[in-house]
Structure formats: structure tokens, C-alpha cells
Scaffold this motif. Sequence first.
Motif, PDB file in Angstrom:
ATOM      1  N   SER A  54     -67.144 -13.946  70.981  1.00 10.48           N
ATOM      2  CA  SER A  54     -67.932 -15.152  71.236  1.00 10.48           C
ATOM      3  C   SER A  54     -67.478 -16.356  70.418  1.00 10.48           C
ATOM      4  CB  SER A  54     -69.422 -14.880  70.970  1.00 10.48           C
ATOM      5  OG  SER A  54     -69.620 -14.457  69.645  1.00 10.48           O
ATOM      6  N   GLY A  55     -66.574 -16.160  69.475  1.00  9.75           N
ATOM      7  CA  GLY A  55     -66.108 -17.293  68.693  1.00  9.75           C
ATOM      8  C   GLY A  55     -65.254 -16.860  67.516  1.00  9.75           C
ATOM      9  N   SER A  56     -64.603 -17.837  66.920  1.00  8.85           N
ATOM     10  CA  SER A  56     -63.781 -17.558  65.746  1.00  8.85           C
ATOM     11  C   SER A  56     -63.699 -18.802  64.883  1.00  8.85           C
ATOM     12  CB  SER A  56     -62.384 -17.108  66.163  1.00  8.85           C
ATOM     13  OG  SER A  56     -61.720 -18.126  66.875  1.00  8.85           O
ATOM     14  N   ALA A  57     -63.402 -18.570  63.620  1.00  9.49           N
ATOM     15  CA  ALA A  57     -63.307 -19.676  62.668  1.00  9.49           C
ATOM     16  C   ALA A  57     -62.415 -19.244  61.512  1.00  9.49           C
ATOM     17  CB  ALA A  57     -64.684 -20.054  62.157  1.00  9.49           C
ATOM     18  N   ILE A  58     -62.068 -20.208  60.673  1.00 10.79           N
ATOM     19  CA  ILE A  58     -61.371 -19.880  59.428  1.00 10.79           C
ATOM     20  C   ILE A  58     -62.294 -20.210  58.266  1.00 10.79           C
ATOM     21  CG2 ILE A  58     -59.036 -20.205  60.350  1.00 10.79           C
ATOM     22  CD1 ILE A  58     -59.013 -22.891  58.705  1.00 10.79           C
ATOM     23  N   ARG A  59     -62.130 -19.471  57.202  1.00 15.00           N
ATOM     24  CA  ARG A  59     -62.913 -19.690  55.977  1.00 15.00           C
ATOM     25  C   ARG A  59     -62.006 -19.333  54.806  1.00 15.00           C
ATOM     26  NH1 ARG A  59     -67.711 -15.908  55.974  1.00 15.00           N
ATOM     27  NH2 ARG A  59     -66.124 -14.385  55.529  1.00 15.00           N
ATOM     28  N   PRO A  60     -61.899 -20.194  53.807  1.00 13.06           N
ATOM     29  CA  PRO A  60     -61.052 -19.848  52.656  1.00 13.06           C
ATOM     30  C   PRO A  60     -61.510 -18.518  52.055  1.00 13.06           C
ATOM     31  CG  PRO A  60     -61.724 -22.141  52.531  1.00 13.06           C
ATOM     32  CD  PRO A  60     -62.504 -21.519  53.656  1.00 13.06           C
ATOM     33  N   GLU A  73     -54.769 -24.613  55.190  1.00 12.76           N
ATOM     34  CA  GLU A  73     -55.743 -24.636  56.277  1.00 12.76           C
ATOM     35  C   GLU A  73     -55.064 -24.711  57.640  1.00 12.76           C
ATOM     36  OE1 GLU A  73     -58.458 -27.809  55.300  1.00 12.76           O
ATOM     37  OE2 GLU A  73     -59.798 -26.397  54.290  1.00 12.76           O
ATOM     38  N   ALA A  74     -54.000 -25.496  57.754  1.00 16.05           N
ATOM     39  CA  ALA A  74     -53.272 -25.605  59.018  1.00 16.05           C
ATOM     40  C   ALA A  74     -52.625 -24.271  59.386  1.00 16.05           C
ATOM     41  CB  ALA A  74     -52.219 -26.709  58.921  1.00 16.05           C
ATOM     42  N   THR A  75     -52.046 -23.600  58.416  1.00 10.41           N
ATOM     43  CA  THR A  75     -51.420 -22.302  58.653  1.00 10.41           C
ATOM     44  C   THR A  75     -52.470 -21.272  59.062  1.00 10.41           C
ATOM     45  OG1 THR A  75     -49.688 -22.813  57.044  1.00 10.41           O
ATOM     46  CG2 THR A  75     -49.991 -20.490  57.607  1.00 10.41           C
ATOM     47  N   ALA A  76     -53.606 -21.269  58.390  1.00 12.11           N
ATOM     48  CA  ALA A  76     -54.682 -20.328  58.718  1.00 12.11           C
ATOM     49  C   ALA A  76     -55.238 -20.610  60.115  1.00 12.11           C
ATOM     50  CB  ALA A  76     -55.793 -20.418  57.678  1.00 12.11           C
ATOM     51  N   THR A  77     -55.369 -21.881  60.470  1.00  7.48           N
ATOM     52  CA  THR A  77     -55.862 -22.246  61.799  1.00  7.48           C
ATOM     53  C   THR A  77     -54.894 -21.774  62.880  1.00  7.48           C
ATOM     54  OG1 THR A  77     -57.059 -24.160  60.943  1.00  7.48           O
ATOM     55  CG2 THR A  77     -56.521 -24.182  63.295  1.00  7.48           C
ATOM     56  N   GLU A  78     -53.614 -21.961  62.649  1.00  6.43           N
ATOM     57  CA  GLU A  78     -52.608 -21.511  63.614  1.00  6.43           C
ATOM     58  C   GLU A  78     -52.666 -19.990  63.789  1.00  6.43           C
ATOM     59  OE1 GLU A  78     -47.746 -21.393  64.103  1.00  6.43           O
ATOM     60  OE2 GLU A  78     -48.647 -22.842  62.732  1.00  6.43           O
ATOM     61  N   PHE A  79     -52.785 -19.260  62.680  1.00  6.65           N
ATOM     62  CA  PHE A  79     -52.864 -17.811  62.736  1.00  6.65           C
ATOM     63  C   PHE A  79     -54.160 -17.364  63.422  1.00  6.65           C
ATOM     64  CE2 PHE A  79     -53.686 -13.611  60.687  1.00  6.65           C
ATOM     65  CZ  PHE A  79     -52.616 -12.943  61.237  1.00  6.65           C
ATOM     66  N   ASP A 155     -50.070  -7.336  53.996  1.00  6.64           N
ATOM     67  CA  ASP A 155     -48.911  -7.723  53.171  1.00  6.64           C
ATOM     68  C   ASP A 155     -49.348  -8.851  52.233  1.00  6.64           C
ATOM     69  OD1 ASP A 155     -48.808 -10.197  54.567  1.00  6.64           O
ATOM     70  OD2 ASP A 155     -47.448  -9.369  56.040  1.00  6.64           O
ATOM     71  N   GLU A 156     -48.491  -9.214  51.305  1.00  6.69           N
ATOM     72  CA  GLU A 156     -48.853 -10.202  50.284  1.00  6.69           C
ATOM     73  C   GLU A 156     -49.222 -11.565  50.841  1.00  6.69           C
ATOM     74  OE1 GLU A 156     -46.434 -10.748  46.809  1.00  6.69           O
ATOM     75  OE2 GLU A 156     -45.804  -8.657  46.907  1.00  6.69           O
ATOM     76  N   LYS A 157     -48.575 -12.010  51.888  1.00  8.17           N
ATOM     77  CA  LYS A 157     -48.780 -13.365  52.403  1.00  8.17           C
ATOM     78  C   LYS A 157     -49.651 -13.400  53.660  1.00  8.17           C
ATOM     79  CE  LYS A 157     -46.174 -15.300  49.333  1.00  8.17           C
ATOM     80  NZ  LYS A 157     -46.754 -16.058  48.264  1.00  8.17           N
ATOM     81  N   SER A 158     -50.408 -12.358  53.903  1.00  6.55           N
ATOM     82  CA  SER A 158     -51.230 -12.296  55.105  1.00  6.55           C
ATOM     83  C   SER A 158     -52.294 -13.393  55.113  1.00  6.55           C
ATOM     84  CB  SER A 158     -51.900 -10.935  55.197  1.00  6.55           C
ATOM     85  OG  SER A 158     -52.807 -10.931  56.262  1.00  6.55           O
ATOM     86  N   LYS A 159     -52.656 -13.816  56.311  1.00  8.52           N
ATOM     87  CA  LYS A 159     -53.678 -14.843  56.475  1.00  8.52           C
ATOM     88  C   LYS A 159     -54.986 -14.239  56.981  1.00  8.52           C
ATOM     89  CE  LYS A 159     -49.770 -17.370  57.988  1.00  8.52           C
ATOM     90  NZ  LYS A 159     -49.068 -16.263  58.565  1.00  8.52           N
ATOM     91  N   TYR A 160     -55.074 -12.913  57.079  1.00  6.29           N
ATOM     92  CA  TYR A 160     -56.273 -12.265  57.608  1.00  6.29           C
ATOM     93  C   TYR A 160     -57.531 -12.613  56.819  1.00  6.29           C
ATOM     94  CZ  TYR A 160     -53.910  -9.395  61.078  1.00  6.29           C
ATOM     95  OH  TYR A 160     -53.209  -8.974  62.166  1.00  6.29           O
TER      96      TYR A 160
END
Length: 171
Positions: A54-60, A73-79, A155-160
Amino acid sequence: MQNPTRAICAAALLLAVGATGLPNISSVAYISSARAQEEYLPTEKDFFGKWTLSGSAIRPPRDMTDAPTHEQEATATEFQQTVTAFYGAFDYLEITADGRYNFHQPGDPASGACVWCGTWSFSKSSLWLKLDTAPRLDIYAKDGDIQMTYTAEPDEKSKYAWLVFGWTKAE
């Protein structure tokens, strides 16, 4: 001799608390029924059924000490857009009482083959999908939507850790 001493100590304690803390207690002790509803703790069975994205978002990430940069934030949004497209390719997420979950592809029969599936566990009022990223599913109100967050990094650089997904009960 002990009972009169205890009674005197208890009375003195009550008088001291009453004299100093009573005005403060009345404002803290009351909890409305609406607030109690907000503090809902789900059980396993609350997660059973079919859920649609139903939706998705990014959160630090919660453990991030500095404010996120524009680039982060741009990288996380793209992912997030990539992962949302991945989840959007499925008709629904099914969570069953036998300890399994299955992301069904469009057109699959309800008892269709396992496309992307596995097992889950229930701990601390959350349902945990057994995947490398350890998705955690939470419900914050009775008959509410599921919020999916990730608690592990593959992995170390994951954006999950930036991703949050909402799932609504389909049935």
C-alpha cells in the motif's frame, strides 16, 4: 511490635507522597481509551492472511548520528523505488498459520508454487521474515496495516535500513 511500626512507616510514606506528589500523579495516571488503542500489541494470528503493498517511504536509520546528506537521501530514494517495483510485481504477500510466507505473482492460484517464500518467526510483538535483511513486520492498531522495516544489512553499504513499506490486509 512490628505491625504498629509498619503502619506508622506506611502512613508517613503516604502522607509524604500525598503532600508532594499528588498534584503531579493525577495528570500522569489517566490514560484515555484512544491512547490505549494506540498501544496495541499484536499476536501471531493478527498477521495471518493476504496483504497487498500500500505504500513505501524512506527513513534515516535509527542509529544514524548525523543528519543525512542530500546524496544519502537521493540514493536511498532511488533504492526504495527499485525495491518498491520488486514488491509491486507480486499480487500479494500471504502469511499462514503454519509458519510460512509467500509472495504470490499475478495470476498464481492461491495454492500456487513458491516464487519467493520462506518461513517466519514471532518475537516481541513482531513477525520476522527469515531473509538476509531480516524484515520486521509490525501492526500498531487492531486490524491495522503492517509496517515492514529491515533490521539487518546484507552488506556494509546496503540501503535496506532506510526502507519502510506499508501492507494492507486484502481479505
